[in-house]
Design an enzyme around this catalytic site. Sequence first.
Site, short mmCIF file in Angstrom:
data_model
loop_
_atom_site.label_atom_id
_atom_site.label_comp_id
_atom_site.label_asym_id
_atom_site.label_seq_id
_atom_site.Cartn_x
_atom_site.Cartn_y
_atom_site.Cartn_z
N ARG A 48 0.82 -1.22 0.00
CA ARG A 48 0.00 0.00 0.00
C ARG A 48 0.86 1.28 0.00
NH1 ARG A 48 -2.70 -0.52 4.58
NH2 ARG A 48 -1.73 1.30 5.51
N TYR A 100 -17.02 16.23 -14.66
CA TYR A 100 -17.35 14.87 -14.26
C TYR A 100 -18.31 14.89 -13.07
CZ TYR A 100 -16.96 9.89 -13.63
OH TYR A 100 -17.26 8.56 -13.53
N ASP A 172 -8.29 18.47 -14.63
CA ASP A 172 -8.67 17.12 -15.04
C ASP A 172 -8.52 17.09 -16.57
OD1 ASP A 172 -9.99 14.82 -15.92
OD2 ASP A 172 -11.59 14.96 -14.43
N LYS A 197 -9.52 5.49 -18.91
CA LYS A 197 -10.01 5.88 -20.22
C LYS A 197 -8.93 5.67 -21.28
CE LYS A 197 -13.49 6.92 -17.60
NZ LYS A 197 -13.72 8.23 -17.03
C1 PLP Z 1 -14.08 8.79 -15.84
C2 PLP Z 1 -13.72 10.17 -15.44
C3 PLP Z 1 -13.34 10.46 -14.12
C4 PLP Z 1 -13.37 9.42 -13.02
O1 PLP Z 1 -12.46 8.41 -13.23
P1 PLP Z 1 -12.68 6.88 -12.73
O2 PLP Z 1 -11.47 6.20 -13.22
O3 PLP Z 1 -13.97 6.41 -13.34
O4 PLP Z 1 -12.78 6.94 -11.25
C5 PLP Z 1 -12.97 11.77 -13.82
N1 PLP Z 1 -12.97 12.74 -14.77
C6 PLP Z 1 -13.33 12.48 -16.04
C7 PLP Z 1 -13.30 13.58 -17.04
C8 PLP Z 1 -13.72 11.20 -16.42
O5 PLP Z 1 -14.09 10.96 -17.68
#
Ligand code: PLP
Length: 373
Positions: A48, A100, A172, A197
């Site tokens: 961890r 998001y 982000d 993603k």
């Molecule tokens: C999917 C997504 C998240 C969250 O990510 P996870 O891996 O699903 O926890 C945050 N911001 C954006 C723009 C996303 O597309």
Amino acid sequence: MHFETKAVHAGGESDEKTGAVSPPIYLSTTFERNKSDGQPSHGYSYIRDHNPTQTRLESALAEIDSGEAALAFASGMAAAAALFQSLPSGSHVLIPDDGYYAVRILGTDFFPRWGLTHELVEMTDLGRLRKAIRRDTRAIWCETPSNPLLKVVDIASLVTIARETKALLIVDGTFATPALQRPLELGADVVMHSTTKYFGGHSDVQGGSLAFRRRDALFEQVLEVRTIVGGVASPFNSWLILRGIRSLSARMRVHCENAKVVANFLAKHQRIEAVNYPGLPSHPAHAVAARQMSDFGGMMSIHVKGGREAALAVAAKTKVFTRATSLGGVESLIEHRASSEGPTSRTPENLLRLSIGLEHPQDLIDDLAQALE
Ligand SMILES: *Cc1c(COP(=O)(O)O)cnc(C)c1O
């Protein structure tokens, strides 16, 4: 060195023990300690805290985002939450009005427990953003391009505002990836990605990352949150994300090429009210996107004439596009976003979000054409 080369080689030294070119996966949860002083003999103690496969991934994440350091997490939300939990109690945080949805839920349902306050702001309007800043504003969280409306904010202007007010700027960058946009080079403090993603790229692995412009006190605080709260990336997922990074720039090139073709087709279609894609000259921040991104990405959303039922009917008829949430995989996805986001959704009911995959663009257009008939 160019991004493509970095992405192929970062964190990719051959294995010292065997010469293996593909990195080993160390699944061990625990590591041997010295006889003499009881300290870890090779720098690793417990899974961890750190683990060797994750360390490789983190050196790659830092390098491709031009940061001094990076941290890998179990998911994008684990990364976002760890960042917010690192802020001093009493901090005020600005969050984009379009972004998001689960980050907004952190704001409403979790910030009060963590001693944080927040406000949603339309960040493409810099005047409004300035007005929303208070004396206790410690962080500006932005998302560009945003989900699901593909709003684009001017990162360099946000850097200026954040520095004037001594707030952190966190971006982000999930939709763009570092292949197209590197906010740390523009002066942002932290860039976050859901590596679930495009980094993973094949819809088969979950992860998140934070890359830091400086390896400073903030980095140490977030590392402590990750170590103690435990949203750390597993060795196997770290390995898959690292593998995904190798082909990231090549995949992004095709995602962008295909998205351009699809966006141009949809923009002319009579059943479509509007197409949100930063690569279209009609996009309100097309010029900003052209300045801060090397290409416009594979994500778009469309407003279908006729409302919710008409939008659902279009998604129901696609055959090449799969009806599913998430994005960034090799396959094209179509999604009635308001349905996926649930009761707290702010997304228009006639909106469909499209993740453009690596298929032949003509097949994607043909599929959408028949679905829109
Ligand atoms: C999917 C997504 C998240 C969250 O990510 P996870 O891996 O699903 O926890 C945050 N911001 C954006 C723009 C996303 O597309």
